[in-house]
Write an enzyme that holds these catalytic residues in place. Sequence first.
Site, PDB file in Angstrom:
ATOM      1  N   ALA A  65       0.957  -1.100  -0.065  1.00 54.09           N
ATOM      2  CA  ALA A  65      -0.161  -0.025  -0.142  1.00 54.09           C
ATOM      3  C   ALA A  65       0.893   1.198   0.002  1.00 54.09           C
ATOM      4  CB  ALA A  65      -0.894   0.136   1.129  1.00 54.09           C
ATOM      5  N   GLY A 110       0.401  -5.338   0.448  1.00 51.91           N
ATOM      6  CA  GLY A 110      -0.598  -5.376  -0.405  1.00 51.91           C
ATOM      7  C   GLY A 110      -0.074  -6.034  -1.749  1.00 51.91           C
ATOM      8  N   GLU A 113      -0.159  -9.533  -1.007  1.00 48.94           N
ATOM      9  CA  GLU A 113      -1.808  -9.985  -0.905  1.00 48.94           C
ATOM     10  C   GLU A 113      -2.189 -10.077  -2.318  1.00 48.94           C
ATOM     11  OE1 GLU A 113      -1.840  -6.579   2.146  1.00 48.94           O
ATOM     12  OE2 GLU A 113      -3.152  -7.788   3.148  1.00 48.94           O
ATOM     13  N   GLU A 133       3.939  -5.404   7.372  1.00 50.19           N
ATOM     14  CA  GLU A 133       2.984  -4.405   7.998  1.00 50.19           C
ATOM     15  C   GLU A 133       3.119  -4.074   9.492  1.00 50.19           C
ATOM     16  OE1 GLU A 133       1.785  -6.610   5.820  1.00 50.19           O
ATOM     17  OE2 GLU A 133       0.640  -5.717   4.419  1.00 50.19           O
TER      18      GLU A 133
HETATM   19  N1  COA Z   1       4.543   3.356  -0.308  1.00 48.33           N
HETATM   20  C1  COA Z   1       4.996   4.413  -1.066  1.00 48.33           C
HETATM   21  N2  COA Z   1       6.237   4.551  -1.511  1.00 48.33           N
HETATM   22  C2  COA Z   1       6.959   3.579  -1.740  1.00 48.33           C
HETATM   23  C3  COA Z   1       6.633   2.183  -1.069  1.00 48.33           C
HETATM   24  C4  COA Z   1       5.462   2.154  -0.478  1.00 48.33           C
HETATM   25  N3  COA Z   1       4.913   0.839   0.119  1.00 48.33           N
HETATM   26  N4  COA Z   1       7.588   1.339  -1.376  1.00 48.33           N
HETATM   27  C5  COA Z   1       8.644   1.942  -2.093  1.00 48.33           C
HETATM   28  N5  COA Z   1       8.170   3.539  -2.230  1.00 48.33           N
HETATM   29  C6  COA Z   1       8.786   4.476  -2.732  1.00 48.33           C
HETATM   30  C7  COA Z   1       9.957   5.068  -1.925  1.00 48.33           C
HETATM   31  O1  COA Z   1       9.475   5.878  -1.150  1.00 48.33           O
HETATM   32  C8  COA Z   1      10.730   5.535  -3.069  1.00 48.33           C
HETATM   33  O2  COA Z   1      10.222   6.849  -3.486  1.00 48.33           O
HETATM   34  P1  COA Z   1      11.400   8.288  -3.764  1.00 48.33           P
HETATM   35  O3  COA Z   1      12.202   7.853  -4.618  1.00 48.33           O
HETATM   36  O4  COA Z   1      10.510   9.146  -4.021  1.00 48.33           O
HETATM   37  O5  COA Z   1      11.760   8.434  -2.157  1.00 48.33           O
HETATM   38  C9  COA Z   1      10.663   4.690  -4.204  1.00 48.33           C
HETATM   39  O6  COA Z   1       9.515   3.991  -3.997  1.00 48.33           O
HETATM   40  C10 COA Z   1      11.958   3.651  -4.052  1.00 48.33           C
HETATM   41  O7  COA Z   1      11.826   2.981  -2.934  1.00 48.33           O
HETATM   42  P2  COA Z   1      13.271   2.945  -2.069  1.00 48.33           P
HETATM   43  O8  COA Z   1      12.784   2.521  -0.525  1.00 48.33           O
HETATM   44  O9  COA Z   1      13.860   4.260  -2.348  1.00 48.33           O
HETATM   45  O10 COA Z   1      13.869   1.695  -2.685  1.00 48.33           O
HETATM   46  P3  COA Z   1      14.878   0.523  -1.930  1.00 48.33           P
HETATM   47  O11 COA Z   1      15.501  -0.498  -2.918  1.00 48.33           O
HETATM   48  O12 COA Z   1      15.768   1.322  -1.057  1.00 48.33           O
HETATM   49  O13 COA Z   1      13.816  -0.349  -0.937  1.00 48.33           O
HETATM   50  C11 COA Z   1      11.965  -1.637  -0.399  1.00 48.33           C
HETATM   51  C12 COA Z   1      13.113  -1.129  -1.636  1.00 48.33           C
HETATM   52  C13 COA Z   1      10.677  -2.517  -1.126  1.00 48.33           C
HETATM   53  C14 COA Z   1      12.797  -2.457   0.547  1.00 48.33           C
HETATM   54  C15 COA Z   1      11.372  -0.391   0.218  1.00 48.33           C
HETATM   55  O14 COA Z   1      11.152   0.618  -0.490  1.00 48.33           O
HETATM   56  C16 COA Z   1      10.230  -0.675   1.090  1.00 48.33           C
HETATM   57  O15 COA Z   1      10.575  -1.072   2.338  1.00 48.33           O
HETATM   58  N6  COA Z   1       9.049  -0.308   0.981  1.00 48.33           N
HETATM   59  C17 COA Z   1       8.111  -0.383   1.713  1.00 48.33           C
HETATM   60  C18 COA Z   1       7.296  -1.714   1.898  1.00 48.33           C
HETATM   61  C19 COA Z   1       6.369  -1.961   2.793  1.00 48.33           C
HETATM   62  O16 COA Z   1       6.414  -1.796   4.159  1.00 48.33           O
HETATM   63  N7  COA Z   1       5.136  -2.315   2.398  1.00 48.33           N
HETATM   64  C20 COA Z   1       3.909  -2.584   3.135  1.00 48.33           C
HETATM   65  C21 COA Z   1       3.437  -1.177   3.080  1.00 48.33           C
HETATM   66  S1  COA Z   1       1.665  -1.447   3.973  1.00 48.33           S
END
Ligand code: COA
Length: 259
Positions: A65, A110, A113, A133
């Site tokens: 999400a 998500g 999911e 989450e």
């Molecule tokens: N919601 C909003 N933005 C997200 C996102 C999410 N779930 N997942 C990634 N992004 C965005 C980041 O904020 C970043 O945006 P920016 O460049 O404007 O700062 C971009 O996507 C790239 O992500 P980044 O975190 O820089 O890449 P990474 O390779 O360092 O890490 C992940 C990748 C997937 C490990 C990390 O993005 C992450 O942990 N995301 C959230 C996962 C999560 O908790 N999902 C459940 C949500 S309920």
Amino acid sequence: MPYETLSVTSADRIATITVNRPDKLNALNDRVIAELGDAIDAARESAEVAGVILTGAGRAFVAGADISELESHGAISAKMLAQRGQDVFRRYETSPKPVVAAVNGFALGGGCELAMACHIRIASDAAKFGQPEVKLGLIPGYGGTQRLPRLIGKGRALQLLLTGEIIDANEAYRIGLVNRVVPAADLIATATTMLHGILANGPLAVAYCVEVVNRGYDLTLDEALTLEATAFGLLAATDDKREGTQAFLDKRPARFTGA
Ligand code: COA
């Protein structure tokens, strides 16, 4: 609806829905959820489409999400947000046309999911899975607490849900979260080949498999077996059953019409 966050293409009776927000790792904001709903409805209704591949653009399938949108929600609006997503994912799960998730990268929150709501999951060897989450002080809201234990068992599901750990594609295969792992370059071709294999079968039989598995899952065994027998009986009266059995006896491929 003109899509802003998806690209949808069609070829050879397969609609490929690609979540296309790669700069945000295809995170699910309101627009993506609405468009995903529209895209599966369109595929279900289209006479030209018999099956669906769902994938993501760039290095993510869907990274969850959209966390930036979560901030603004209170209790009631967050509940409604979860229910809107659950409703859309359910339309993938209950599609009478087979839906294959081609998981190309991060399938977190998500994203995991959404993949679980598809009928079959093929993962690239670059894919990563998890329900992180709890790290945000939340639980999954798009079906993860319910579909994950049903798919991989309660013990393993609770491990993923409570730790929020991220696992690679081979571990996801080992625990039954995905059906196959293939090299990244072969992902769409593998999903396409599997889907074409399914589409060569009787379409009514495929649709009833989905329906009976979904509806039977939460019934008592006796009720579910009655459901199965009833669907078996209905199918026995179809042209497809006549064609399928005759083609076997004639030693030729069946030509199903879905009637
Ligand atoms: N919601 C909003 N933005 C997200 C996102 C999410 N779930 N997942 C990634 N992004 C965005 C980041 O904020 C970043 O945006 P920016 O460049 O404007 O700062 C971009 O996507 C790239 O992500 P980044 O975190 O820089 O890449 P990474 O390779 O360092 O890490 C992940 C990748 C997937 C490990 C990390 O993005 C992450 O942990 N995301 C959230 C996962 C999560 O908790 N999902 C459940 C949500 S309920």
